[in-house]
Enzyme design. Structure first.
Site, PDB file in Angstrom:
ATOM      1  N   HIS A  21      40.025 -13.820  19.295  1.00 36.98           N
ATOM      2  CA  HIS A  21      40.704 -12.677  19.919  1.00 36.98           C
ATOM      3  C   HIS A  21      39.679 -11.733  20.536  1.00 36.98           C
ATOM      4  O   HIS A  21      38.513 -11.712  20.133  1.00 36.98           O
ATOM      5  CB  HIS A  21      41.546 -11.919  18.879  1.00 36.98           C
ATOM      6  CG  HIS A  21      40.713 -11.253  17.821  1.00 36.98           C
ATOM      7  ND1 HIS A  21      40.199 -11.932  16.739  1.00 36.98           N
ATOM      8  CD2 HIS A  21      40.254  -9.979  17.717  1.00 36.98           C
ATOM      9  CE1 HIS A  21      39.475 -11.112  16.006  1.00 36.98           C
ATOM     10  NE2 HIS A  21      39.478  -9.909  16.572  1.00 36.98           N
ATOM     11  N   CYS A  55      41.721  -1.861  11.438  1.00 35.90           N
ATOM     12  CA  CYS A  55      40.803  -1.005  12.194  1.00 35.90           C
ATOM     13  C   CYS A  55      41.140   0.478  12.103  1.00 35.90           C
ATOM     14  O   CYS A  55      40.235   1.301  12.007  1.00 35.90           O
ATOM     15  CB  CYS A  55      40.710  -1.496  13.630  1.00 35.90           C
ATOM     16  SG  CYS A  55      39.870  -3.106  13.694  1.00 35.90           S
ATOM     17  N   ASP A 113      41.830   0.284  19.472  1.00 36.88           N
ATOM     18  CA  ASP A 113      42.109  -1.127  19.823  1.00 36.88           C
ATOM     19  C   ASP A 113      43.487  -1.385  20.446  1.00 36.88           C
ATOM     20  O   ASP A 113      44.172  -2.347  20.062  1.00 36.88           O
ATOM     21  CB  ASP A 113      41.944  -2.011  18.578  1.00 36.88           C
ATOM     22  CG  ASP A 113      40.520  -2.033  18.038  1.00 36.88           C
ATOM     23  OD1 ASP A 113      39.655  -1.362  18.613  1.00 36.88           O
ATOM     24  OD2 ASP A 113      40.287  -2.716  17.031  1.00 36.88           O
ATOM     25  N   HIS A 167      32.540 -15.838  17.844  1.00 42.24           N
ATOM     26  CA  HIS A 167      32.211 -14.811  16.841  1.00 42.24           C
ATOM     27  C   HIS A 167      32.459 -15.335  15.422  1.00 42.24           C
ATOM     28  O   HIS A 167      33.404 -16.107  15.196  1.00 42.24           O
ATOM     29  CB  HIS A 167      33.055 -13.556  17.101  1.00 42.24           C
ATOM     30  CG  HIS A 167      32.636 -12.376  16.290  1.00 42.24           C
ATOM     31  ND1 HIS A 167      33.296 -11.979  15.146  1.00 42.24           N
ATOM     32  CD2 HIS A 167      31.597 -11.523  16.451  1.00 42.24           C
ATOM     33  CE1 HIS A 167      32.678 -10.918  14.644  1.00 42.24           C
ATOM     34  NE2 HIS A 167      31.654 -10.618  15.421  1.00 42.24           N
ATOM     35  N   HIS A 209      34.396  -9.013  21.065  1.00 41.39           N
ATOM     36  CA  HIS A 209      33.642 -10.080  20.407  1.00 41.39           C
ATOM     37  C   HIS A 209      33.048 -11.062  21.413  1.00 41.39           C
ATOM     38  O   HIS A 209      33.727 -11.463  22.365  1.00 41.39           O
ATOM     39  CB  HIS A 209      34.559 -10.880  19.478  1.00 41.39           C
ATOM     40  CG  HIS A 209      35.199 -10.083  18.390  1.00 41.39           C
ATOM     41  ND1 HIS A 209      34.472  -9.349  17.476  1.00 41.39           N
ATOM     42  CD2 HIS A 209      36.502  -9.897  18.041  1.00 41.39           C
ATOM     43  CE1 HIS A 209      35.302  -8.768  16.625  1.00 41.39           C
ATOM     44  NE2 HIS A 209      36.542  -9.078  16.951  1.00 41.39           N
ATOM     45  N   LYS A 259      33.106  -2.483  19.630  1.00 41.48           N
ATOM     46  CA  LYS A 259      32.689  -2.898  18.288  1.00 41.48           C
ATOM     47  C   LYS A 259      32.962  -4.374  18.092  1.00 41.48           C
ATOM     48  O   LYS A 259      33.795  -4.958  18.780  1.00 41.48           O
ATOM     49  CB  LYS A 259      33.402  -2.056  17.225  1.00 41.48           C
ATOM     50  CG  LYS A 259      34.908  -2.183  17.303  1.00 41.48           C
ATOM     51  CD  LYS A 259      35.587  -1.229  16.354  1.00 41.48           C
ATOM     52  CE  LYS A 259      37.079  -1.392  16.411  1.00 41.48           C
ATOM     53  NZ  LYS A 259      37.560  -2.741  16.071  1.00 41.48           N
ATOM     54  N   ASP A 295      37.865  -3.601  20.582  1.00 41.86           N
ATOM     55  CA  ASP A 295      37.339  -4.755  19.849  1.00 41.86           C
ATOM     56  C   ASP A 295      36.749  -5.696  20.902  1.00 41.86           C
ATOM     57  O   ASP A 295      37.409  -6.020  21.891  1.00 41.86           O
ATOM     58  CB  ASP A 295      38.527  -5.411  19.106  1.00 41.86           C
ATOM     59  CG  ASP A 295      38.139  -6.101  17.811  1.00 41.86           C
ATOM     60  OD1 ASP A 295      37.291  -5.577  17.078  1.00 41.86           O
ATOM     61  OD2 ASP A 295      38.714  -7.175  17.529  1.00 41.86           O
TER      62      ASP A 295
HETATM   63  C1  VGL Z   1      41.399  -5.848  14.116  1.00 42.28           C
HETATM   64  C2  VGL Z   1      41.313  -7.783  12.927  1.00 42.28           C
HETATM   65  C3  VGL Z   1      40.253  -8.239  13.691  1.00 42.28           C
HETATM   66  C4  VGL Z   1      42.070  -4.528  14.343  1.00 42.28           C
HETATM   67  C5  VGL Z   1      40.326  -6.272  14.897  1.00 42.28           C
HETATM   68  O1  VGL Z   1      41.950  -3.945  15.434  1.00 42.28           O
HETATM   69  O2  VGL Z   1      42.746  -4.046  13.389  1.00 42.28           O
HETATM   70  N1  VGL Z   1      41.867  -6.603  13.134  1.00 42.28           N
HETATM   71  N2  VGL Z   1      39.772  -7.484  14.668  1.00 42.28           N
HETATM   72 ZN    ZN Z   2      38.349  -8.327  15.955  1.00 39.67          ZN
END
Ligand code: VGL
Ligand code: ZN
Length: 199
Positions: free
Chosen positions: A83, A153, A10, A54, A50, A108, A48
């Site tokens: 986000h 993550c 990410d 979401h 979404h 994801k 990430d």
């Molecule tokens: C993440 C919160 C929501 C991450 C992703 O990449 O750690 N944290 N979505």
């Molecule tokens: Zn996320």
């Protein structure tokens, strides 16, 4: 020797300063992550990703603020600012990330009703992303992780990597944490207890 893959978690604009869910110092690790990408023969990225609206977004829950927790059908779920919405600048990889050699980008969090921190399983800890099968089919026995965020993550990916049978390391210097209510210390301890090598 087991075939090894680097998994960069990410490294997206929204997790860097100026982004919607900025992780402190998230951009500082880009040079080190680039160095890790350079020094590994096989690189995989996660993204990430979404849909708008979401279910992990606080904006979808009346009266709820980001970083509060709700009880989802699959267990407790932290609510986040909107986000990494599919197709937006915030969902793109950091401009300085040198990711062209990556062999796979695994997305994801694309199912509206369930969040996915781990690169291996969604937050129900049951729905696979397909990454474990991909790695095994390609003969990888070992994974090295870095990226954002250490306590979400990266951490959940590392725990699941161990569960899936991979020798697992995390390059802690090449990660940064969100750190909600001691979540970094808690995740560090969980990773250590699970047998993740913290480098
Ligand atoms: C993440 C919160 C929501 C991450 C992703 O990449 O750690 N944290 N979505
Ligand atoms: Zn996320």
């Amino acid at each position: 020797m087991a075939h090894k893959a680097l998994i960069v978690i990410d490294m997206q604009n929204d997790f860097c300063p100026g982004g919607a869910l900025a992780v402190g110092g998230g951009d500082e690790i880009v040079p080190l992550v680039n160095h890790l990408i350079d020094s590994h023969d096989h690189v995989i990225l996660t993204q990430d990703w979404h849909p708008a609206g979401h279910s992990s977004f606080a904006s979808q829950h009346e009266g709820k603020q980001p970083f509060e927790t709700i009880e989802a059908s699959y267990g407790p779920q932290t609510l986040w600012p909107d986000h990494c919405v599919q197709g937006t600048k915030g969902a793109q990889f950091h401009d300085d990330l040198q990711w062209t050699t990556a062999e796979l980008v695994i997305r994801k969090g694309f199912r509206p009703e369930i969040d996915s921190y781990s690169a291996f399983f969604e937050n129900d800890h049951d729905t696979p992303t397909g990454l474990s099968g991909y790695l095994k089919e390609r003969g990888f026995g070992e994974v090295v992780l870095c990226g954002l965020a250490t306590d979400f993550c990266v951490g959940f990916s590392a725990l699941d990597a161990v569960t899936c049978g991979f020798k697992t390391s995390v390059v802690m210097q090449a990660c940064r944490a969100i750190d909600l209510d001691g979540s970094l210390a808690a995740m560090t301890e969980r990773m250590r207890a699970a047998g993740v090598h913290l480098l």
